[in-house]
Each structure stands twice: as structure tokens, then as C-alpha cells.
Motif scaffolding. Structure first.
Motif, short mmCIF file in Angstrom:
data_model
loop_
_atom_site.label_atom_id
_atom_site.label_comp_id
_atom_site.label_asym_id
_atom_site.label_seq_id
_atom_site.Cartn_x
_atom_site.Cartn_y
_atom_site.Cartn_z
N CYS A 59 0.85 -1.21 0.00
CA CYS A 59 0.00 0.00 0.00
C CYS A 59 0.88 1.24 0.00
O CYS A 59 1.64 1.46 0.94
CB CYS A 59 -0.91 0.01 1.23
N PRO A 60 0.78 2.10 -1.02
CA PRO A 60 1.59 3.31 -1.06
C PRO A 60 1.40 4.22 0.15
O PRO A 60 2.28 5.00 0.48
CB PRO A 60 1.13 4.00 -2.35
N ASN A 63 -0.85 1.89 4.79
CA ASN A 63 -2.01 1.64 5.67
C ASN A 63 -1.72 0.53 6.67
O ASN A 63 -1.09 -0.48 6.32
CB ASN A 63 -3.24 1.26 4.82
N ILE A 65 -2.79 -2.18 7.93
CA ILE A 65 -3.84 -3.14 7.60
C ILE A 65 -4.08 -4.20 8.69
O ILE A 65 -5.23 -4.37 9.13
CB ILE A 65 -3.53 -3.76 6.22
N TRP A 68 -6.12 -2.70 11.62
CA TRP A 68 -7.57 -2.50 11.51
C TRP A 68 -8.34 -3.77 11.21
O TRP A 68 -9.51 -3.89 11.55
CB TRP A 68 -8.01 -1.31 10.67
N ASN A 88 -4.58 7.52 5.91
CA ASN A 88 -5.34 7.75 4.67
C ASN A 88 -6.43 8.80 4.91
O ASN A 88 -7.33 8.58 5.71
CB ASN A 88 -5.97 6.42 4.22
N THR A 94 -10.37 5.29 -1.87
CA THR A 94 -9.52 4.12 -2.15
C THR A 94 -10.29 2.82 -1.90
O THR A 94 -10.11 1.85 -2.64
CB THR A 94 -8.25 4.15 -1.27
N CYS A 98 -9.46 1.68 -5.45
CA CYS A 98 -8.06 1.26 -5.51
C CYS A 98 -7.95 -0.14 -6.12
O CYS A 98 -8.76 -1.01 -5.80
CB CYS A 98 -7.48 1.27 -4.10
N ALA A 100 -5.94 -2.16 -5.24
CA ALA A 100 -5.52 -2.95 -4.07
C ALA A 100 -4.20 -3.71 -4.27
O ALA A 100 -4.17 -4.94 -4.18
CB ALA A 100 -6.64 -3.90 -3.63
N CYS A 102 -2.13 -3.88 -2.13
CA CYS A 102 -1.94 -4.53 -0.82
C CYS A 102 -2.37 -6.00 -0.89
O CYS A 102 -1.71 -6.87 -0.33
CB CYS A 102 -2.77 -3.81 0.24
N ILE A 117 -8.83 -6.97 1.94
CA ILE A 117 -8.40 -5.76 2.65
C ILE A 117 -9.24 -4.55 2.24
O ILE A 117 -9.71 -3.77 3.06
CB ILE A 117 -6.91 -5.50 2.34
N LYS A 118 -9.41 -4.41 0.93
CA LYS A 118 -10.10 -3.21 0.42
C LYS A 118 -11.54 -3.13 0.95
O LYS A 118 -12.03 -2.05 1.28
CB LYS A 118 -10.07 -3.28 -1.10
N VAL A 453 -4.53 6.14 -4.96
CA VAL A 453 -3.79 5.89 -3.72
C VAL A 453 -2.42 6.58 -3.75
O VAL A 453 -1.97 7.13 -2.74
CB VAL A 453 -3.66 4.37 -3.45
S1 SF4 Z 1 -6.94 -0.93 -1.11
FE1 SF4 Z 1 -6.52 0.41 0.62
S2 SF4 Z 1 -4.98 -0.66 1.86
FE2 SF4 Z 1 -4.98 -1.59 -0.21
S3 SF4 Z 1 -3.37 -0.48 -1.38
FE3 SF4 Z 1 -5.34 0.54 -1.79
S4 SF4 Z 1 -5.42 2.18 -0.22
FE4 SF4 Z 1 -3.85 0.73 0.45
#
Ligand code: SF4
Ligand SMILES: Cc1cc2nc3c(=O)[nH]c(=O)nc-3n(C[C@H](O)[C@H](O)[C@H](O)COP(=O)(O)OP(=O)(O)OC[C@H]3O[C@@H](n4cnc5c(N)ncnc54)[C@H](O)[C@@H]3O)c2cc1C
Length: 488
Positions: A59-60, A63, A65, A68, A88, A94, A98, A100, A102, A117-118, A453
Motif C-alpha cells: 500500500c503506497p 495503511n 492493515i 484495523w 489515509n 480508495t 483502488c 488494491a 496490498c 483488505i479493500k 492511492v
Molecule cells: S486498497 Fe486500501 S490498503 Fe490496499 S493499497 Fe489501496 S489504499 Fe492501500
């Protein structure tokens, strides 16, 4: 750790269902069904808190992760939004939009499906708004310093929110008539309803950020005036110069860039009166045979929009070959995988055509009527025509969705005389400062066409650079440095 046996108990990744195609094509609303908190908590429990969470790196924004995931599993929703907002500014963007990276680097993904995750991210923020936990956070003290942010996409908004909260007097200038950049007029309603932007802007305005729309900096406001009125400037004007296809027939009517087409649909959904004499927006796919050139996300946005407008048929052309069904060997874990993806728009119809090149647009009475196309194959790193593969495809509307070459070299950039990189983006140092002292850059304008992101991450980092420039030091987080961050 959420549940030490979570990934053994819940072996299957679950994501929300998409609404039936015939229903969602009629209403433009987001395509996903609600997702129950119980299912979400089971999914969050699949997180192994694996010790070296590669998802952080993926994740740029960095986050947090696993933290949470654990808080959601334990029903500590209020704490979870605190942890999410720590890195964030806009998880509602996102969490919806996004791709994702991640998840591509989730350790569970080595031999099982990765954690969702997203989805956890978007549920945390949607729940927080519903519970009234997202409130304005105005600064305790003001610095007396003035900052101009040029451009109101995710990079500009993230920079503005960080700088306002640090006590600076921030004005966001936007040349369009509404705030939001590509979130507002590029990304269609069915991917993200615009009420999510408006809700966040209310918070930002209440914190003290000022917004001025309809101001094209470099034209309506000279850069000299801006520099004398403000102590620092953040350039966040995006990479809006679209790649063209200069082949015979390009001048014909009915051939448009994606960003000439998409904003009209968003305007209709926003209630603007954009209809012409025939009751249709100036550019519409209604009743037309549409060909989209470009197989990426922007092309998919044109596809979903064309279907909702009632296109007669839609083809989406891509010059690259069809990607593999599973992760390609060239993109091993934990990198973002090259693979065949089916977005919600692809599910709704149309034909995807790979390994094709458009040679010429054929016209009649000044309007495009067909495309002359041939198949290609890659040989020694170059596309070569497959002999005898020529065909013609009839079309009334052609949409070019081939990406963006960089920021526009208009009054803003030229008059500021900022140095550019050899790719034509605005050059910046590790503090996101350009070659002109006091002028910073964030998002696509410095990075080239990228992702939301990254824009938020750069907006946050540029804000830290501005704060340090103005105050001599900064406590604002700087998640990335241009020279360290891999370019995607
Ligand atoms: S989905 Fe959320 S946690 Fe995953 S890379 Fe994008 S911003 Fe980061
Ligand atoms: C159709 C489309 C769909 C996309 N979908 C996704 C997606 O699903 N997920 C994802 O992660 N990314 C997506 N992207 C990419 C993403 O939108 C961008 O990377 C991101 O918006 C860049 O943010 P930004 O703030 O740098 O610039 P932008 O969002 O481009 O905002 C720049 C703003 O600056 C304004 N501006 C420019 N010059 C001036 C000036 N001189 N004065 C005043 N204002 C100015 C522009 O009008 C614009 O509003 C998509 C892009 C497109 C085109």
C-alpha cells in the motif's frame, strides 16, 4: 491478532455481490450489494498478522492493515477508523477505487486467496460516516502562512487537508466548475457515487480549507499574482494531456478522447442540464456502434458508460495480447500481478478484442463509419502485423482510451518555469519541491498518470514538505519519497 485460526476456519475469500446487470444498467448507482458486518468480520479474521506484513509495503499509503483487521474482528469500529485515518485521508475513495496492490502482496495470497483488505477499508469508513464519527478536525492554532493548492483531485485534496490541519490558510484553486478532479468528472457514478466527495468536502470546508472553482491558474489568476499572494504553492493539476492516435481519418467527426466523453455522463447524474436539441448530451453512445481503443480501466469506464447510455454495440480494442488467467511468471508475489481481469463493466456486455491495431478510420460525409484493423503479434519486443488478418468494423462512435502522456504544458507550468523530467512530468526532490523554491508538486502532475492511492500518498508527503519549508520543521507524516517509491 484477530483469530489465530481465522484463515483455517474461513478458507474462502468473500467479496460483495454485484447487483444484477439489467438492474444496474438502468440506475447508474454503484454496482455492489451491501456486505454484512458478520461476513466482514470473518473475512478480517483471515488476516494472519504475519509478522512482516507485506501489505504495508504494497500500500503506497502504508495503511496499518493488520491493525484495523484486528479491530474490526473485535467489533472496535471506532478505533478502526482512527487507525485508518492515521494514514489515509480518504478511505472512501480508495476503498471503492483502488486496485488494491496490498492484496496482491498479502502473505496469505502465497497459497490461498488474499484477505479482502479493500472491503474492510471501505466498510470501516462507511460505518464511521454512518455513526457520525467523521467530524471536522480544525487546527488548534493558526500559523498565518498562506498556501495555494492548484487542482482539486485526490492529490490536491490530501495536501490541502493536511496543510489546513497543520494551521495554514489553504485555498484550493480548480479550473472546473466542481471540486474533485478525475474523481468528479472522470470516474463514473457506477464506480463511485459523487455524494462521497461532497460529504468529504463538507468536512474540509468546516476545517477551514477554502475552495475556488472556475479559476484556471496561469490564465484567470497569473502565476505572479499567486506567488505574491501565497507563501507556498502545491501543484496538483494532474496528467491531463491524453495520448492520441494520429492515423489517417483521425480528423473525422465521431472520434473522441475518453475524457471528452465521460464527463457528460457524470454531469447528467449531477443534475446539470447538458442536453442538446435532440435531448441527448453533446457526446453520447445512445443507439451507436461504439469502438473503444484501449483495454485499460479508462476503456472499461467508457464501456460501462456506453451500455448505460444505450449503445447498440460496444467493442473494446487492446493492442496487447490477452493476459494470462492467473498471475504471470513475470509478476511473482508480492508484486502487482499481470493477469486477465473482468471488471463490472466487462460483465455487462460488449466484446473485448486483444492483439489488434487500428490502421485507419474510414469516414463518410465527414463522419467516422468504420475502422480498418489488423491483428498483431509481438516479435522481439515489437508489434508486427499478422499478414492477411485485416478486417473492417463499422462504428459511429470511437473513444480513445490510451492513457495520458503527462501534464499539459500550459500557462501554469510554462509561466512558473518549473523544470520537467525527461518524461515531461514536473520534476521534484525528496520533499516534493520543484526546481522553483516554495513550489511543490503532488500526484499525476509529478508522477505521470497513476492511481488515486498514489495521489493521496503524494499529497500527504508534499504537505509535509510544504510545512517544513514554511516552519523549518514538520510533524506531518511523509509516507513516500519520489526517489524511493517504485514508479507504477
Ligand atoms: S486498497 Fe486500501 S490498503 Fe490496499 S493499497 Fe489501496 S489504499 Fe492501500
Ligand atoms: C477515466 C479514469 C478512470 C480512473 N479510474 C481510476 C480508478 O478506478 N482507480 C484509481 O486508483 N485511479 C483511477 N484513475 C487514475 C486517477 O484518477 C488519477 O491517478 C488521480 O485522479 C490523479 O489525481 P491528481 O490529484 O494528481 O489529479 P486529477 O485527479 O487529474 O486532478 C487534477 C485537477 O487539477 C485541475 N487543474 C489542472 N490544471 C489547472 C490549473 N491550471 N488551474 C486550476 N486547476 C487545474 C484539473 O481540472 C483537475 O481537476 C482513473 C483515471 C481516469 C482518467
Amino acid at each position: 491478532m484477530a483469530d489465530p485460526r481465522g484463515f483455517l476456519k474461513h478458507t474462502h475469500r468473500e467479496t460483495p455481490q454485484r447487483r444484477p446487470v439489467d438492474l444496474r444498467l438502468r440506475d447508474w448507482k454503484e454496482v455492489y450489494e451491501d456486505f454484512s458486518h458478520e461476513t466482514l468480520q470473518n473475512q478480517a479474521a483471515r488476516c494472519m498478522d504475519c509478522g512482516i506484513p507485506f501489505c504495508h509495503n504494497g500500500c503506497p499509503l502504508g495503511n496499518l492493515i493488520p491493525e484495523w483487521n484486528d479491530l474490526v474482528f473485535r467489533d472496535r469500529w471506532r478505533d478502526s477508523i482512527e487507525r485508518l485515518h492515521a494514514t489515509n485521508n480518504f478511505p472512501e475513495f480508495t476503498g471503492r477505487l483502488c486496485p488494491a496492490p496490498c492484496e496482491a502482496s498479502c502473505v496469505l495470497g502465497i497459497n490461498q486467496d488474499p484477505v479482502t483488505i479493500k472491503q474492510v477499508e471501505v466498510e470501516i469508513i462507511d460505518n464511521a460516516f454512518k455513526e457520525g464519527w467523521v467530524v471536522p478536525l480544525p487546527p488548534d492554532r493558526l500559523t498565518g502562512k498562506k498556501v495555494a493548492v492548484v487542482g482539486s483531485g485526490p492529490a490536491g485534496l490530501a495536501a490541502a487537508q493536511q496543510l489546513t490541519r497543520a494551521g495554514h490558510d489553504v485555498t484550493v484553486f480548480e479550473r472546473a466548475d466542481r471540486i474533485g478532479g478525475l474523481l468528479r468528472y472522470g470516474i463514473p457514478e457506477f464506480k463511485m457515487e459523487k455524494r462521497h466527495i461532497d460529504r468529504r468536502l463538507e468536512q474540509m470546508a468546516a476545517e477551514g480549507t477554502k475552495f475556488q472553482t472556475g479559476v484556471n491558474v496561469g490564465v484567470d489568476l497569473t502565476v505572479e499574482q499567486m506567488r505574491s499572494d501565497f507563501d507556498a504553492v502545491v501543484l496538483a493539476g494532474g496528467a491531463t494531456d491524453a495520448r492520441d492516435l494520429p492515423i489517417p481519418g483521425r480528423e473525422l467527426d465521431g472520434i473522441h478522447q475518453a475524457m471528452e466523453f465521460l464527463p457528460w455522463a457524470n454531469r447528467v447524474q449531477l443534475g446539470d442540464s447538458v442536453v442538446g436539441e435532440d435531448g441527448q448530451p453533446p457526446i453520447t453512445a445512445k443507439g451507436k456502434r461504439v469502438v473503444i481503443i484501449g483495454g485499460g480501466d479508462t476503456g472499461a469506464d467508457c464501456l460501462g458508460t456506453s451500455h448505460r447510455q444505450g449503445a447498440a454495440s460496444v467493442h473494446q480494442f487492446e493492442i496487447m495480447p490477452r493476459p494470462p488467467e492467473t498471475r504471470a511468471d513475470t509478476t511473482p508475489w508480492p508484486t502487482y500481478p499481470l493477469m486477465y481481469r473482468v471488471s463490472s463493466a466487462h460483465e455487462e456486455g460488449g466484446e473485448r478484442v486483444f492483439s489488434v491495431n487500428t490502421e485507419e478510420f474510414i469516414g463518410k460525409d465527414g463522419h467516422v463509419v468504420a475502422l480498418k484493423v489488423n491483428e498483431v503479434e509481438m516479435k522481439a519486443g515489437k508489434f508486427e502485423k499478422v499478414e492477411g488478418s485485416d478486417f473492417e468494423l463499422e462504428a459511429d462512435l470511437v473513444l480513445l482510451a490510451m492513457g495520458f502522456v503527462g501534464p499539459e504544458k500550459s500557462g501554469l507550468i510554462n509561466n512558473l518555469r518549473v523544470e520537467l523530467t525527461d518524461r515531461g512530468n514536473v520534476k521534484r526532490d525528496d520533499d516534493f519541491q520543484t526546481s522553483v523554491p516554495g513550489v511543490f508538486v503532488a500526484g499525476d502532475m509529478g508522477r505521470g498518470q497513476s492511481l488515486i492511492v498514489w495521489a493521496i500518498a503524494e499529497g500527504r508527503a508534499a504537505a509535509a514538505g510544504v510545512d517544513k519549508y514554511l516552519m523549518g520543521h514538520s510533524a506531518l507524516p511523509a509516507p513516500i519519497r519520489p526517489t524511493a517509491a517504485p514508479q507504477r
